[in-house]
Design a protein around this motif. Structure first.
Motif, PDB file in Angstrom:
ATOM      1  N   UNK A  30       0.847  -1.192   0.000  1.00  0.00           N
ATOM      2  CA  UNK A  30       0.000   0.000   0.000  1.00  0.00           C
ATOM      3  C   UNK A  30       0.878   1.237   0.000  1.00  0.00           C
ATOM      4  N   UNK A  31       0.715   2.057  -1.049  1.00  0.00           N
ATOM      5  CA  UNK A  31       1.472   3.306  -1.168  1.00  0.00           C
ATOM      6  C   UNK A  31       0.536   4.454  -0.794  1.00  0.00           C
ATOM      7  N   UNK A  32       0.843   5.106   0.312  1.00  0.00           N
ATOM      8  CA  UNK A  32      -0.055   6.158   0.786  1.00  0.00           C
ATOM      9  C   UNK A  32      -1.387   5.562   1.201  1.00  0.00           C
ATOM     10  N   UNK A  33      -2.462   6.292   0.888  1.00  0.00           N
ATOM     11  CA  UNK A  33      -3.803   5.833   1.234  1.00  0.00           C
ATOM     12  C   UNK A  33      -4.641   5.457   0.015  1.00  0.00           C
ATOM     13  N   UNK A  34      -4.107   5.645  -1.196  1.00  0.00           N
ATOM     14  CA  UNK A  34      -4.944   5.492  -2.379  1.00  0.00           C
ATOM     15  C   UNK A  34      -4.410   4.489  -3.405  1.00  0.00           C
ATOM     16  N   UNK A  35      -3.154   4.086  -3.297  1.00  0.00           N
ATOM     17  CA  UNK A  35      -2.570   3.219  -4.317  1.00  0.00           C
ATOM     18  C   UNK A  35      -2.174   1.882  -3.698  1.00  0.00           C
ATOM     19  N   UNK A  36      -2.715   0.805  -4.248  1.00  0.00           N
ATOM     20  CA  UNK A  36      -2.440  -0.560  -3.764  1.00  0.00           C
ATOM     21  C   UNK A  36      -1.800  -1.342  -4.906  1.00  0.00           C
ATOM     22  N   UNK A  37      -0.563  -1.821  -4.718  1.00  0.00           N
ATOM     23  CA  UNK A  37       0.158  -2.581  -5.729  1.00  0.00           C
ATOM     24  C   UNK A  37       0.154  -4.053  -5.319  1.00  0.00           C
ATOM     25  N   UNK A  38      -0.272  -4.929  -6.247  1.00  0.00           N
ATOM     26  CA  UNK A  38      -0.422  -6.348  -5.923  1.00  0.00           C
ATOM     27  C   UNK A  38       0.222  -7.197  -7.007  1.00  0.00           C
ATOM     28  N   UNK A  39       1.087  -8.125  -6.591  1.00  0.00           N
ATOM     29  CA  UNK A  39       1.718  -9.069  -7.514  1.00  0.00           C
ATOM     30  C   UNK A  39       1.340 -10.479  -7.064  1.00  0.00           C
ATOM     31  N   UNK A  40       0.626 -11.212  -7.912  1.00  0.00           N
ATOM     32  CA  UNK A  40       0.112 -12.524  -7.529  1.00  0.00           C
ATOM     33  C   UNK A  40       0.657 -13.605  -8.458  1.00  0.00           C
ATOM     34  N   UNK A  41       0.932 -14.778  -7.902  1.00  0.00           N
ATOM     35  CA  UNK A  41       1.381 -15.948  -8.645  1.00  0.00           C
ATOM     36  C   UNK A  41       0.462 -17.120  -8.312  1.00  0.00           C
ATOM     37  N   UNK A  42      -0.003 -17.832  -9.350  1.00  0.00           N
ATOM     38  CA  UNK A  42      -0.937 -18.945  -9.182  1.00  0.00           C
ATOM     39  C   UNK A  42      -0.316 -20.210  -9.767  1.00  0.00           C
ATOM     40  N   UNK A  43      -0.537 -21.318  -9.088  1.00  0.00           N
ATOM     41  CA  UNK A  43      -0.042 -22.611  -9.565  1.00  0.00           C
ATOM     42  C   UNK A  43      -1.170 -23.632  -9.505  1.00  0.00           C
ATOM     43  N   UNK A  44      -1.294 -24.439 -10.576  1.00  0.00           N
ATOM     44  CA  UNK A  44      -2.274 -25.518 -10.652  1.00  0.00           C
ATOM     45  C   UNK A  44      -1.535 -26.779 -11.079  1.00  0.00           C
ATOM     46  N   UNK A  45      -1.692 -27.857 -10.332  1.00  0.00           N
ATOM     47  CA  UNK A  45      -0.947 -29.087 -10.627  1.00  0.00           C
ATOM     48  C   UNK A  45      -1.553 -29.821 -11.816  1.00  0.00           C
ATOM     49  N   UNK A  46      -0.924 -30.921 -12.201  1.00  0.00           N
ATOM     50  CA  UNK A  46      -1.481 -31.770 -13.253  1.00  0.00           C
ATOM     51  C   UNK A  46      -2.799 -32.369 -12.757  1.00  0.00           C
ATOM     52  N   UNK A  47      -3.517 -33.010 -13.670  1.00  0.00           N
ATOM     53  CA  UNK A  47      -4.839 -33.584 -13.376  1.00  0.00           C
ATOM     54  C   UNK A  47      -5.842 -32.484 -13.054  1.00  0.00           C
ATOM     55  N   UNK A  48      -5.796 -31.418 -13.845  1.00  0.00           N
ATOM     56  CA  UNK A  48      -6.690 -30.277 -13.635  1.00  0.00           C
ATOM     57  C   UNK A  48      -7.847 -30.326 -14.633  1.00  0.00           C
ATOM     58  N   UNK A  49      -8.907 -29.531 -14.404  1.00  0.00           N
ATOM     59  CA  UNK A  49     -10.067 -29.560 -15.308  1.00  0.00           C
ATOM     60  C   UNK A  49      -9.752 -29.206 -16.754  1.00  0.00           C
ATOM     61  N   UNK A  50      -8.646 -28.483 -17.007  1.00  0.00           N
ATOM     62  CA  UNK A  50      -8.274 -28.127 -18.374  1.00  0.00           C
ATOM     63  C   UNK A  50      -7.507 -29.249 -19.082  1.00  0.00           C
ATOM     64  N   UNK A  51      -7.212 -30.346 -18.366  1.00  0.00           N
ATOM     65  CA  UNK A  51      -6.437 -31.461 -18.922  1.00  0.00           C
ATOM     66  C   UNK A  51      -5.071 -31.011 -19.425  1.00  0.00           C
ATOM     67  N   UNK A  52      -4.449 -30.090 -18.694  1.00  0.00           N
ATOM     68  CA  UNK A  52      -3.121 -29.588 -19.035  1.00  0.00           C
ATOM     69  C   UNK A  52      -2.095 -30.122 -18.046  1.00  0.00           C
ATOM     70  N   UNK A  53      -0.801 -30.100 -18.439  1.00  0.00           N
ATOM     71  CA  UNK A  53       0.231 -30.365 -17.423  1.00  0.00           C
ATOM     72  C   UNK A  53       0.194 -29.268 -16.358  1.00  0.00           C
ATOM     73  N   UNK A  54       0.922 -29.472 -15.275  1.00  0.00           N
ATOM     74  CA  UNK A  54       0.966 -28.444 -14.227  1.00  0.00           C
ATOM     75  C   UNK A  54       1.422 -27.124 -14.829  1.00  0.00           C
ATOM     76  N   UNK A  55       0.820 -26.027 -14.377  1.00  0.00           N
ATOM     77  CA  UNK A  55       1.184 -24.725 -14.935  1.00  0.00           C
ATOM     78  C   UNK A  55       1.112 -23.660 -13.859  1.00  0.00           C
ATOM     79  N   UNK A  56       1.866 -22.570 -14.096  1.00  0.00           N
ATOM     80  CA  UNK A  56       1.930 -21.437 -13.187  1.00  0.00           C
ATOM     81  C   UNK A  56       1.744 -20.160 -13.990  1.00  0.00           C
ATOM     82  N   UNK A  57       1.028 -19.222 -13.435  1.00  0.00           N
ATOM     83  CA  UNK A  57       0.858 -17.919 -14.098  1.00  0.00           C
ATOM     84  C   UNK A  57       0.787 -16.842 -13.040  1.00  0.00           C
ATOM     85  N   UNK A  58       0.983 -15.581 -13.465  1.00  0.00           N
ATOM     86  CA  UNK A  58       1.010 -14.488 -12.505  1.00  0.00           C
ATOM     87  C   UNK A  58       0.534 -13.195 -13.127  1.00  0.00           C
TER      88      UNK A  58
END
Length: 242
Positions: free
Chosen positions: A214-242
């Motif tokens: 949180x920068x000051x009272x008005x600006x919020x900076x967020x960096x997120x990383x997501x990981x999903x293992x194999x055997x997922x509903x998309x039938x893809x190998x394990x993948x990560x995105x952000x």
């Protein structure tokens, strides 16, 4: 659905349970037997397993019954740091799937000889043996499906403007039936996937981490990383995105 919540200081306990019921669709109950066209049947003959000669509804279908239970625990640390753990179990009884069962079990009133002749010629077997490879497709109650897992989430305050949010979850799904030949491919079953979910008995893991500043009272900076293992509903190998 009922939930009981108990709070003691910075700790919260929650126990919840629910039940639901869903009737079969009318098209699954009331319709006429529709034989497969000989031309399409001939192009899809299998010499192991049943060959469907058509589709047949079932007036004996029972409603699907769903029951789920959940236990949750939450704790607030000093400041804005929190953690929450949820354990859950979901069950669907009398799960309705489309399956192929032996033609001889249903006594469908039609002449199977042309289909048996095609199977006998293609597989090099007698007509009597070919009759044993004929089946009928249709909806059937196959016992029940269950899913069990946990979710762990929380927020850690590193300093007044800097936080870390996290979440981890794992789910395992299972198919259970009194007739293994319907659900287990080892015994000739044809249910290898749970629709919209995953391969049975193989856990699905997911996690995500987010850095929040949180920068000051008005600006919020967020960096997120997501990981999903194999055997997922998309039938893809394990993948990560952000």
């Amino acid at each position: 659905r009922l939930a009981f919540v108990y709070k003691a200081g910075d700790d919260v306990f929650r126990l919840a349970a629910g039940k639901t019921s869903a009737q079969p669709f009318p098209s699954q109950l009331e319709s006429v037997f529709s034989p497969a066209a000989l031309g399409s049947f001939q192009g899809n003959i299998k010499c192991s397993g049943f060959n469907s000669v058509g589709n047949l509804p079932s007036s004996d279908l029972k409603p699907e019954q769903g029951i789920d239970t959940e236990f949750g625990y939450g704790h607030r640390f000093g400041g804005d740091s929190t953690v929450q753990l949820t354990l859950y179990s979901e069950n669907v009884f009398q799960k309705i799937y489309s399956a192929t069962v032996p033609l001889s079990d249903l006594g469908v009133p039609f002449n199977p000889a042309p289909y048996a002749n095609l199977v006998a010629s293609f597989c090099g077997i007698t007509q009597a043996q070919a009759l044993g490879l004929l089946g009928v497709s249709g909806p059937i109650n196959l016992g029940h499906m269950m899913a069990r897992g946990l979710d762990l989430s929380g927020r850690i305050r590193i300093s007044q403007p800097f936080y870390i949010d996290y979440d981890y979850g794992t789910t395992s799904s299972f198919l259970v039936s009194s007739d293994p030949s319907l659900v287990n491919p080892v015994y000739g079953g044809n249910l290898t996937l749970i629709p919209g979910s995953q391969l049975p008995n193989i856990p699905l893991h997911k996690w995500d981490v987010a850095f929040d500043y949180l920068i000051g009272q008005r600006l919020d900076v967020n960096l997120a990383t997501y990981h999903v293992s194999e055997n997922n509903p998309k039938n893809l190998p394990a993948y990560t995105y952000g």
